[in-house]
Design an enzyme around this catalytic site. Structure first.
Site, PDB file in Angstrom:
ATOM      1  N   LYS A  36      -5.281 -15.288 -13.334  1.00  0.00           N
ATOM      2  CA  LYS A  36      -6.495 -15.717 -12.945  1.00  0.00           C
ATOM      3  C   LYS A  36      -7.377 -14.602 -13.273  1.00  0.00           C
ATOM      4  O   LYS A  36      -6.941 -13.218 -13.306  1.00  0.00           O
ATOM      5  CB  LYS A  36      -6.469 -16.392 -11.671  1.00  0.00           C
ATOM      6  N   LYS A  55     -10.705  -8.459 -10.550  1.00  0.00           N
ATOM      7  CA  LYS A  55     -11.291  -7.182 -10.657  1.00  0.00           C
ATOM      8  C   LYS A  55     -10.408  -6.276 -11.435  1.00  0.00           C
ATOM      9  O   LYS A  55     -10.835  -5.526 -12.271  1.00  0.00           O
ATOM     10  CB  LYS A  55     -11.482  -6.647  -9.252  1.00  0.00           C
ATOM     11  N   LYS A  98       0.757  -1.200   0.010  1.00  0.00           N
ATOM     12  CA  LYS A  98       0.083  -0.184  -0.192  1.00  0.00           C
ATOM     13  C   LYS A  98       0.937   1.146  -0.057  1.00  0.00           C
ATOM     14  O   LYS A  98       0.556   2.305  -0.762  1.00  0.00           O
ATOM     15  CB  LYS A  98      -0.902  -0.061   1.314  1.00  0.00           C
TER      16      LYS A  98
END
Ligand code: TRP
Length: 333
Positions: A197, A200, A115
């Site tokens: 895979k 989003k 982050k």
């Protein structure tokens, strides 16, 4: 007398628009668990504030993620389906746990390091203590099992550490939470581009969302990467072809899969036909879920009532735990 069931807790990020990877990876696990366990499933809206989203979008995102999970089969009458910010005991427990969490260990968390790389301008304390809040979510219900993916293993280990530290310092209140999945191997749903895979954030055309319209599903499937076919019988499959078979195994019948396996091994396979079949099977799988999502999303009253009912159940369990917590710490004057 009914036997007391083990307690399960998990959190769902309210980022909206679930895809097939979420369905086969996480939601299907939740749905299976709802009959066997005492389940608490929570929308993690407080966690989402750590990255400063446009909060005008919160309500829509929370509603969407609830509607999607219910449409997939999560039953708000069986589980406590609630929103994190509606259970005030969570921030209270978070505060106590913060006194037991060391800055050094928090700084070493992989998700924190990711982050701060992504958002160097917003390295706030909430981001640092994200795993503490997650631990509070879990142990607030004295949960034993937490159905989560691999990416959450470190957070779960930290939750175990915080729970143990609390027990050692103040007295035994919490069981050790542990990861739980029915199938040892979590189902990984391959993307349609043969690279990685479904996800989003990455290639939208490689990912099938539960909200996708039939035509878009067909278009995405037909674009899946193939080649001119095997040049000899019984050849090993390249990854991207293996992926298409993998997707078929999720939604198609055994005869259909068997036919294409045989065609592949005989080197007579027609990928165009195979993809058309897969596209139809995907449409048949996704479109009833998509319609349910739409119906639920329109019913704001139902969504509000459902959340309130879930919060009520969560608060009952939270209050009992917090009574023990306050007693154990000595906040019982
Ligand atoms: N951090 C989790 C995620 O990113 C979401 C979450 C919040 C969670 N609280 C939780 C998961 C408690 C399991 C248990 O997906």
């Amino acid at each position: 007398m009914t036997e007391k069931k083990e307690i399960v807790m998990s959190g769902i990020r309210p980022t909206g628009h679930l895809h097939l990877g979420n369905y086969f990876g996480a939601i299907r696990n939740y749905i299976k668990m709802q009959d066997d366990f005492d389940c608490y499933f929570m929308v993690a809206d407080l966690h989402s504030l750590t990255t400063h989203p446009d909060t005008r979008l919160l309500k829509g995102n929370v509603h969407r993620v609830l509607a999607e999970n219910i449409a997939c089969g999560l039953d708000p009458d069986k589980v406590a389906l609630y929103c994190q910010s509606q259970v005030f005991e969570t921030p209270e427990l978070y505060l106590y746990l913060n006194m037991l969490a060391y800055v050094g260990e928090l700084e070493k968390t992989v998700t924190f390091k990711d982050k701060i790389r992504q958002h160097p301008g917003n390295i706030n304390a909430g981001l640092l203590t994200y795993p503490v809040l997650q631990a509070a979510d879990i142990i607030l219900h004295r949960a034993r099992y937490v159905p989560v993916g691999k990416d959450q293993e470190q957070h779960l280990e930290m939750a175990r550490n915080f729970a143990n530290r609390f027990n050692h310092r103040y007295g035994e209140v919490f069981p050790e939470p542990q990861a739980f999945n029915y199938n040892q191997l979590l189902v990984k749903v391959p993307g349609l581009d043969g690279a990685g895979k479904m996800s989003k954030s990455e290639n939208q055309m490689a990912t099938l969302f539960l909200a996708d319209e039939d035509e878009l599903i067909r278009k995405k499937v037909m674009k899946a990467k193939t080649d001119s076919g095997p040049t000899a019988t019984d050849m090993p499959k390249p990854d991207y072809i293996e992926n298409i078979f993998g997707l078929m195994k999720l939604v198609s019948g055994n005869e259909v899969i068997g036919k294409y396996e045989d065609d592949y091994n005989n080197a007579s396979i027609r990928y165009g036909d195979m993809k058309k079949q897969l596209a139809e099977d995907m449409v048949n799988f996704i479109s009833p879920i998509r319609s349910k999502i739409a119906v639920i999303l329109k019913d704001e009253r139902y969504l509000k009532d459902t959340m309130e009912k879930g919060a009520e159940k969560a608060r009952t369990s939270a209050k009992a735990t917090m009574h023990l917590v306050r007693e154990a710490i000595g906040l019982n004057y």
